[in-house]
Design a protein around this motif. Structure first.
Motif, mmCIF file in Angstrom:
data_model
loop_
_atom_site.group_PDB
_atom_site.id
_atom_site.type_symbol
_atom_site.label_atom_id
_atom_site.label_comp_id
_atom_site.label_asym_id
_atom_site.label_seq_id
_atom_site.Cartn_x
_atom_site.Cartn_y
_atom_site.Cartn_z
ATOM 1 N N VAL A 184 15.982 76.096 52.055
ATOM 2 C CA VAL A 184 15.795 77.488 52.464
ATOM 3 C C VAL A 184 17.153 78.123 52.750
ATOM 4 O O VAL A 184 18.021 77.502 53.372
ATOM 5 C CB VAL A 184 14.897 77.573 53.716
ATOM 6 N N GLN A 185 17.318 79.387 52.304
ATOM 7 C CA GLN A 185 18.532 80.164 52.573
ATOM 8 C C GLN A 185 18.098 81.537 53.086
ATOM 9 O O GLN A 185 18.186 82.547 52.380
ATOM 10 C CB GLN A 185 19.379 80.283 51.305
ATOM 11 N N ALA A 186 17.613 81.544 54.316
ATOM 12 C CA ALA A 186 16.968 82.741 54.858
ATOM 13 C C ALA A 186 17.927 83.925 54.940
ATOM 14 O O ALA A 186 17.548 85.067 54.635
ATOM 15 C CB ALA A 186 16.387 82.428 56.239
ATOM 16 N N ASP A 187 19.173 83.684 55.378
ATOM 17 C CA ASP A 187 20.124 84.795 55.485
ATOM 18 C C ASP A 187 20.405 85.409 54.118
ATOM 19 O O ASP A 187 20.495 86.638 53.980
ATOM 20 C CB ASP A 187 21.433 84.310 56.107
ATOM 21 N N LEU A 188 20.558 84.583 53.102
ATOM 22 C CA LEU A 188 20.777 85.095 51.754
ATOM 23 C C LEU A 188 19.584 85.926 51.296
ATOM 24 O O LEU A 188 19.760 87.002 50.694
ATOM 25 C CB LEU A 188 21.025 83.939 50.787
ATOM 26 N N GLY A 189 18.370 85.456 51.584
ATOM 27 C CA GLY A 189 17.179 86.231 51.236
ATOM 28 C C GLY A 189 17.180 87.596 51.895
ATOM 29 O O GLY A 189 16.844 88.614 51.269
ATOM 30 N N ARG A 190 17.575 87.644 53.164
ATOM 31 C CA ARG A 190 17.614 88.931 53.878
ATOM 32 C C ARG A 190 18.690 89.849 53.300
ATOM 33 O O ARG A 190 18.509 91.073 53.227
ATOM 34 C CB ARG A 190 17.849 88.692 55.370
ATOM 35 N N THR A 191 19.821 89.278 52.884
ATOM 36 C CA THR A 191 20.898 90.089 52.301
ATOM 37 C C THR A 191 20.430 90.771 51.008
ATOM 38 O O THR A 191 20.630 91.981 50.818
ATOM 39 C CB THR A 191 22.129 89.205 52.020
ATOM 40 N N ILE A 192 19.815 89.997 50.129
ATOM 41 C CA ILE A 192 19.344 90.588 48.867
ATOM 42 C C ILE A 192 18.200 91.559 49.128
ATOM 43 O O ILE A 192 18.112 92.622 48.498
ATOM 44 C CB ILE A 192 18.928 89.482 47.883
ATOM 45 N N GLN A 193 17.321 91.230 50.075
ATOM 46 C CA GLN A 193 16.211 92.120 50.419
ATOM 47 C C GLN A 193 16.723 93.448 50.970
ATOM 48 O O GLN A 193 16.156 94.507 50.681
ATOM 49 C CB GLN A 193 15.305 91.451 51.450
ATOM 50 N N TYR A 194 17.802 93.409 51.747
ATOM 51 C CA TYR A 194 18.381 94.643 52.282
ATOM 52 C C TYR A 194 18.817 95.565 51.150
ATOM 53 O O TYR A 194 18.591 96.793 51.198
ATOM 54 C CB TYR A 194 19.569 94.308 53.185
ATOM 55 N N MET A 195 19.418 95.002 50.120
ATOM 56 C CA MET A 195 19.805 95.820 48.969
ATOM 57 C C MET A 195 18.576 96.429 48.300
ATOM 58 O O MET A 195 18.582 97.616 47.930
ATOM 59 C CB MET A 195 20.592 94.965 47.966
ATOM 60 N N ALA A 196 17.523 95.626 48.157
ATOM 61 C CA ALA A 196 16.287 96.148 47.556
ATOM 62 C C ALA A 196 15.662 97.230 48.421
ATOM 63 O O ALA A 196 15.126 98.229 47.907
ATOM 64 C CB ALA A 196 15.306 95.004 47.338
ATOM 65 N N ASP A 197 15.723 97.054 49.734
ATOM 66 C CA ASP A 197 15.153 98.062 50.645
ATOM 67 C C ASP A 197 15.921 99.374 50.558
ATOM 68 O O ASP A 197 15.317 100.469 50.591
ATOM 69 C CB ASP A 197 15.177 97.539 52.080
ATOM 70 N N GLN A 198 17.239 99.290 50.455
ATOM 71 C CA GLN A 198 18.040 100.507 50.331
ATOM 72 C C GLN A 198 17.739 101.219 49.014
ATOM 73 O O GLN A 198 17.700 102.456 48.955
ATOM 74 C CB GLN A 198 19.528 100.163 50.428
ATOM 75 N N GLU A 199 17.505 100.453 47.978
ATOM 76 C CA GLU A 199 17.103 101.041 46.708
ATOM 77 C C GLU A 199 15.766 101.761 46.854
ATOM 78 O O GLU A 199 15.606 102.908 46.406
ATOM 79 C CB GLU A 199 16.996 99.967 45.634
ATOM 80 N N ALA A 200 14.795 101.095 47.465
ATOM 81 C CA ALA A 200 13.460 101.684 47.615
ATOM 82 C C ALA A 200 13.516 102.990 48.401
ATOM 83 O O ALA A 200 12.795 103.945 48.096
ATOM 84 C CB ALA A 200 12.536 100.684 48.302
ATOM 85 N N ALA A 201 14.402 103.037 49.395
ATOM 86 C CA ALA A 201 14.517 104.249 50.210
ATOM 87 C C ALA A 201 15.092 105.414 49.418
ATOM 88 O O ALA A 201 14.853 106.587 49.770
ATOM 89 C CB ALA A 201 15.390 103.966 51.427
ATOM 90 N N ALA A 202 15.845 105.130 48.355
ATOM 91 C CA ALA A 202 16.504 106.191 47.578
ATOM 92 C C ALA A 202 15.819 106.483 46.256
ATOM 93 O O ALA A 202 16.242 107.383 45.528
ATOM 94 C CB ALA A 202 17.959 105.802 47.330
#
Length: 565
Positions: A184-202
């Motif tokens: 498991v690489q939870a921090d890495l998952g959150r980092t990539i998810q943050y980029m996806a979330d910023q995309e979704a917001a825009a």
């Protein structure tokens, strides 16, 4: 021909081949969902940064080659970061005797996220979030650790223990992971998810705005701030401006002809030119008459490769900083002159002499005489994977994402290692790949593409540091010269020369060294030794001998045939 260890995989619609089966699955799911080869290649490539994070980094490098069927065009995306503007080569000499120590001093700007997003924006059809979904899931939820991942982490345990942030991920139970355990690489998952979330917001402003938001989240937003803070605290050079101003250039590839095969390679920002340079030297030699993996054949390929590696060492560096004589290096007459230096009965017992591509002369006056043997102090960091994709419209993707996790620290909270690719620069001011502000290291990863007789399309590539091109050429020759099926070609025993300074720190040099997989007959090895090759045997199957993946797409029949190592 013995039966292959893997089946001959064939299809008619689309296909992906990658260095990890779950990355191939991630790419294939995108194809099945209607994405094109670029969407799928980015999905599989980002998955590799999670599935093989022991030697592929999300914040590492990601050189890409793409074939666009509609325009019948091949393009490259360098996906290679630059040195921070504050770097000084003098620091390495004043504090470390010219060496480049492990840690943040070898960090260059992360290029991978920009490379994936550049490819998606220009040539893809899907969102970052959709394409990154598998990578996020594999990081967040974990995946069963394969034996190779476990073995590599165990072999580099001391490196992971240098930094608590690396140890927390790769030795989470105070030991290397065991095969089959969830990694498991939870921090890495959150980092990539943050980029996806910023995309979704825009995304209300359109797909392009969404992709830009995902990009800015990494290079200008919270991720960038965390990287800069960690670099400052750790003694690194990287600034917010270094990250914010980075972009991966899109360029035409190099190309050469080998019989009816047109081969496309990446430019001199990496070792890509060695591929066409070597093929040019081999052009016109009766390789088929020598026999596949005969002593004559191995000696000839190694001799041609040694000539190309000598010129790589002498001339190849970031062309924005170095006047690389690429036209001369790829000139057919120059290749003829270099080919004439091959002695069929005698190996080079030190690095082959460089030529003079400025004038076309086969030999340069100084001929590398100042090189001295330097031992391989430790096993080189293993830091590359590969993915290829062909879609139903005939587009093709070839990508070689890279950068390991043992020689530089994980950024706490992000789960990423900032690209340590600076290790492929020199601190010698006379070397074309010497460190300089804003300069790119001379990268070893180099995806490639080939088109045969206008009929078949073939993306191909391999991990393996300096061995990459050697493995790629051997597989290519197995298919083109010896008419093998792709999987058979990939599984043939391989060999590799190490008769040159290695690309990675500490740039070890082993004059005359040739390594052979154990499946190559003893009689062949003895013949090669008599010619002066200094043999260093490998096991029967050695993963550092390259791990080539490829897809052969027959445009007339519509049949796709894949192979992986």
């Amino acid at each position: 021909m013995p039966s292959p260890h893997r089946a001959h995989l064939m299809g008619t619609r689309h296909m992906a081949a990658a260095g990890h089966y779950l990355a191939a699955q991630a790419a294939f799911q995108i194809l099945e969902a209607g994405g094109n080869a670029v969407d799928a290649g980015c999905a599989g490539g980002m998955a590799l940064t999670v599935l093989q994070s022991e030697y592929v980094g999300f914040a590492g490098v990601a050189p890409i080659m793409i074939y666009l069927a509609e325009s019948d065009e091949v393009i490259t995306i360098a996906g290679l970061g630059t040195w921070p503007k504050a770097v000084t080569v003098e620091t390495f000499h004043e504090k470390y005797g010219g060496a480049m120590p492990p840690g943040v001093l070898r960090s260059v700007v992360p290029a991978g996220p920009d490379s994936w997003i550049t490819a998606l924006r220009r040539y893809g059809t899907m969102s970052f979030g959709d394409v990154a979904a598998s990578a996020i899931r594999f990081a967040r939820d974990g995946f069963p650790a394969p034996r190779l991942l476990c073995d590599i982490i165990a072999a580099n345990e001391d490196g992971y223990r240098r930094w608590p942030s690396n140890e927390a991920i790769y030795l989470s139970q105070d030991r290397p992971p065991q095969p089959g355990e969830l990694f498991v690489q939870a921090d890495l998952g959150r980092t990539i998810q943050y980029m996806a979330d910023q995309e979704a917001a825009a995304k209300g402003a359109g797909r392009d705005a969404g992709l830009q938001a995902a990009h800015d989240a990494f290079y200008k937003g919270d991720i960038a701030q965390a990287i800069v803070k960690h670099q400052a605290e750790s003694g690194g050079w990287m600034s917010a401006d270094d990250l914010a101003t980075y972009s991966s250039p899109i360029e035409a590839p190099l190309r050469t002809q080998f019989g009816d095969l047109e081969v496309f390679a990446c430019g001199p920002w990496c070792q890509g030119p060695v591929l066409p340079m070597t093929l040019n030297i081999l052009n016109g030699i009766d390789l088929a008459g020598m026999g596949q993996n005969s002593a004559d054949y191995i000696h000839t390929l190694v001799s041609a490769l040694n000539l190309s590696y000598a010129d790589r060492h002498a001339y190849i560096g970031d062309p924005r900083f170095v006047d690389v004589p690429i036209d001369g290096l790829l000139d057919a007459a120059y290749a003829d002159a270099r080919r004439a230096l091959i002695d069929n009965e005698k190996a080079w017992t030190k690095m082959a002499p460089a030529g003079d591509p400025w004038t076309g002369a086969a030999l340069r006056a100084d001929a590398n005489d100042k090189l001295k043997r330097t031992p391989e102090l430790a096993r080189a960091e293993l830091d590359t994977s590969y993915i290829s994709v062909v879609d139903s419209k005939g587009n093709a993707f070839s990508g070689t994402p890279s950068d390991g996790s043992t020689s530089s620290p994980v950024v706490p909270g992000l789960g990423i290692v900032v690209s340590s690719r600076g290790s492929q620069n020199w601190t010698d001011p006379t070397h074309p790949a010497c460190v300089a502000p804003g300069k790119r290291p001379r990268l070893t990863p180099n995806p490639a593409m080939a088109i045969r007789g206008g009929r078949t399309l073939m993306p191909f590539g391999s991990p393996g540091n300096d061995v990459q091109i050697q493995a790629m050429i051997q597989v290519l020759m197995n298919m083109v010269v010896f008419d093998m099926a792709p999987q058979d070609a990939v599984e043939q025993p391989r060999f590799a020369s190490f008769n040159y300074p290695r690309s990675s720190e500490p740039h070890s040099y082993s004059p005359g060294e040739l390594r052979l997989e154990g499946r190559i007959p003893d009689a062949t090895a003895q013949n090669l030794a008599k010619r002066g090759h200094k043999l260093n045997p490998w096991p029967d199957w050695e993963y550092t001998a390259g791990a080539v993946c490829t897809i052969v797409a027959d445009r007339e029949t519509g049949v796709l045939t894949g192979a992986s190592d």
